[in-house]
Design an enzyme around this catalytic site. Structure first.
Site, PDB file in Angstrom:
ATOM      1  CB  THR A   1     -96.132  24.160  52.632  1.00  0.00           C
ATOM      2  OG1 THR A   1     -96.082  22.989  51.787  1.00  0.00           O
ATOM      3  CG2 THR A   1     -94.954  25.046  52.287  1.00  0.00           C
TER       4      THR A   1
ATOM      5  CG  ASP B   1    -105.200  21.438  50.313  1.00  0.00           C
ATOM      6  OD1 ASP B   1    -104.375  20.710  50.895  1.00  0.00           O
ATOM      7  OD2 ASP B   1    -106.154  20.968  49.652  1.00  0.00           O
TER       8      ASP B   1
ATOM      9  CG  ASP C   1     -95.798  21.279  37.293  1.00  0.00           C
ATOM     10  OD1 ASP C   1     -96.887  21.835  37.053  1.00  0.00           O
ATOM     11  OD2 ASP C   1     -95.038  21.637  38.210  1.00  0.00           O
TER      12      ASP C   1
ATOM     13  CG  ASN D   1     -94.598  20.305  48.184  1.00  0.00           C
ATOM     14  OD1 ASN D   1     -93.587  20.722  47.628  1.00  0.00           O
ATOM     15  ND2 ASN D   1     -95.524  19.591  47.559  1.00  0.00           N
ATOM     16  CB  ALA D   2     -88.874  21.390  49.560  1.00  0.00           C
TER      17      ALA D   2
ATOM     18  CE  LYS E   1     -96.139  25.200  38.498  1.00  0.00           C
ATOM     19  NZ  LYS E   1     -95.698  24.128  39.390  1.00  0.00           N
TER      20      LYS E   1
ATOM     21  CD  GLU F   1    -108.017  12.659  59.676  1.00  0.00           C
ATOM     22  OE1 GLU F   1    -108.659  12.044  58.817  1.00  0.00           O
ATOM     23  OE2 GLU F   1    -108.279  12.643  60.902  1.00  0.00           O
TER      24      GLU F   1
ATOM     25  NE  ARG G   1     -98.233  26.363  45.215  1.00  0.00           N
ATOM     26  CZ  ARG G   1     -98.298  25.275  44.438  1.00  0.00           C
ATOM     27  NH1 ARG G   1     -97.604  25.192  43.319  1.00  0.00           N
ATOM     28  NH2 ARG G   1     -99.044  24.241  44.794  1.00  0.00           N
TER      29      ARG G   1
ATOM     30  N   GLY H   1     -94.454  17.275  40.884  1.00  0.00           N
ATOM     31  CA  GLY H   1     -95.749  16.584  40.924  1.00  0.00           C
ATOM     32  C   GLY H   1     -96.312  16.259  39.546  1.00  0.00           C
TER      33      GLY H   1
HETATM   34  P1  ITT Z   1     -98.386  20.487  52.372  1.00  0.00           P
HETATM   35  O1  ITT Z   1     -99.777  19.959  52.702  1.00  0.00           O
HETATM   36  O2  ITT Z   1     -97.419  20.301  53.493  1.00  0.00           O
HETATM   37  O3  ITT Z   1     -98.423  21.899  51.868  1.00  0.00           O
HETATM   38  P2  ITT Z   1     -98.542  18.578  50.173  1.00  0.00           P
HETATM   39  O4  ITT Z   1     -97.614  18.232  49.058  1.00  0.00           O
HETATM   40  O5  ITT Z   1     -99.133  17.429  50.960  1.00  0.00           O
HETATM   41  O6  ITT Z   1     -97.789  19.607  51.155  1.00  0.00           O
HETATM   42  P3  ITT Z   1    -101.215  19.230  49.217  1.00  0.00           P
HETATM   43  O7  ITT Z   1    -101.910  18.380  50.225  1.00  0.00           O
HETATM   44  O8  ITT Z   1    -101.772  20.598  48.936  1.00  0.00           O
HETATM   45  O9  ITT Z   1     -99.693  19.478  49.598  1.00  0.00           O
HETATM   46  O10 ITT Z   1    -101.119  18.402  47.863  1.00  0.00           O
HETATM   47  C1  ITT Z   1    -100.907  19.046  46.669  1.00  0.00           C
HETATM   48  C2  ITT Z   1    -100.473  18.045  45.622  1.00  0.00           C
HETATM   49  O11 ITT Z   1    -101.043  18.471  44.368  1.00  0.00           O
HETATM   50  C3  ITT Z   1     -98.971  18.105  45.434  1.00  0.00           C
HETATM   51  O12 ITT Z   1     -98.325  17.165  46.237  1.00  0.00           O
HETATM   52  C4  ITT Z   1     -98.849  17.817  43.944  1.00  0.00           C
HETATM   53  O13 ITT Z   1     -98.934  16.458  43.738  1.00  0.00           O
HETATM   54  C5  ITT Z   1    -100.096  18.452  43.356  1.00  0.00           C
HETATM   55  N1  ITT Z   1     -99.778  19.822  42.917  1.00  0.00           N
HETATM   56  C6  ITT Z   1    -100.120  20.987  43.530  1.00  0.00           C
HETATM   57  N2  ITT Z   1     -99.599  22.047  42.896  1.00  0.00           N
HETATM   58  C7  ITT Z   1     -98.896  21.545  41.864  1.00  0.00           C
HETATM   59  C8  ITT Z   1     -98.112  22.130  40.865  1.00  0.00           C
HETATM   60  O14 ITT Z   1     -97.907  23.444  40.828  1.00  0.00           O
HETATM   61  N3  ITT Z   1     -97.534  21.333  39.976  1.00  0.00           N
HETATM   62  C9  ITT Z   1     -97.689  20.000  40.026  1.00  0.00           C
HETATM   63  N4  ITT Z   1     -98.399  19.351  40.948  1.00  0.00           N
HETATM   64  C10 ITT Z   1     -99.007  20.120  41.869  1.00  0.00           C
END
Ligand code: ITT
Length: 202
Positions: A7, A73, A159, A9-10, A179, A40, A185, A157
């Site tokens: 991922t 995802d 939340d 996403n930090a 959480k 993609e 997750r 995000g």
């Molecule tokens: P990676 O693909 O690199 O893992 P990403 O942020 O692009 O990172 P995703 O395509 O899975 O990941 O998009 C998930 C989005 O859904 C994320 O950016 C948030 O906006 C939302 N999301 C997922 N889990 C969440 C959570 O626990 N709390 C809030 N929003 C969440």
């Protein structure tokens, strides 16, 4: 066994580390391995997109010892918007748009939707590609409602607008431990860990 989490996403990375906790696995991020995903995300389900990311990083990891590559995802599914933003949650209104703006827009689109119809869920699909090429998936969800305003500073995000009626709080008002104990997750990663523990006898 090493687990590489695929991922970029930090916030996700932090939660996944916390949920896995101390385990028999050595957990690293793709960043720590100098890897990044350039595939993609063109799947039609959360699970397909998780597999696309896990396969991409697994294909780039060339060490003899091998590693399990794990990808997440996830997204927010809102019933009154026919499941939007769903698998497009990260891309909704553009990747660079702030979540403050995205959240405000979702609340605006639900202006006339009464509380009983504001049902939504977070969904998380986790995929693992094992060193021998085997692929495993697991999924987790958490049910809630879209609130009328952003509430809370924790999480990330969507939340602040994801309200849990039973707890009278948004997921951004929960502590990290609270959480993780009930989240999409948390549920998906714990289900995946059970499968991996069985395979590797941890
Ligand atoms: P990676 O693909 O690199 O893992 P990403 O942020 O692009 O990172 P995703 O395509 O899975 O990941 O998009 C998930 C989005 O859904 C994320 O950016 C948030 O906006 C939302 N999301 C997922 N889990 C969440 C959570 O626990 N709390 C809030 N929003 C969440």
């Amino acid at each position: 066994m090493k687990i590489i989490v695929a991922t970029g996403n930090a916030d996700k990375m932090k939660e996944i580390r916390e949920i896995l906790g101390p385990s028999g696995f050595d957990i690293c991020s793709q960043k720590e391995e100098g890897l990044s995903c350039d595939a993609e995300e063109n799947g039609t389900t959360f699970a397909e997109n998780a597999l696309i990311k896990a396969r991409n990083i697994s294909g780039k990891y060339k060490h003899e010892d091998g590693a399990v590559v794990l990808a997440d995802d996830s997204g927010l599914v809102i019933d009154a918007l026919n499941g939007e933003p769903g698998i497009y949650s990260a891309r909704y209104m553009g990747e660079d748009t702030s979540y403050h703006v995205k959240n405000a827009e979702l609340i605006r689109r639900l202006t006339d939707v009464p509380v009983e119809k504001r049902t939504a869920r977070f969904v998380c699909a986790v995929a693992a590609v094992l060193p021998d090429g085997r692929e495993i998936t697991a999924e987790g969800t958490i049910e809630g409602k879209i609130g009328y305003e952003e509430r809370g500073e924790n999480g990330f995000g969507y939340d602040p607008i994801f309200y849990l009626p039973d707890l009278s709080r948004s997921t951004a008002e929960l502590s990290r431990e609270e959480k993780n104990a009930i989240s999409h997750r948390g549920n998906a990663i714990r289900a995946m860990k059970e499968k991996l523990d069985k395979i590797y006898g941890v």
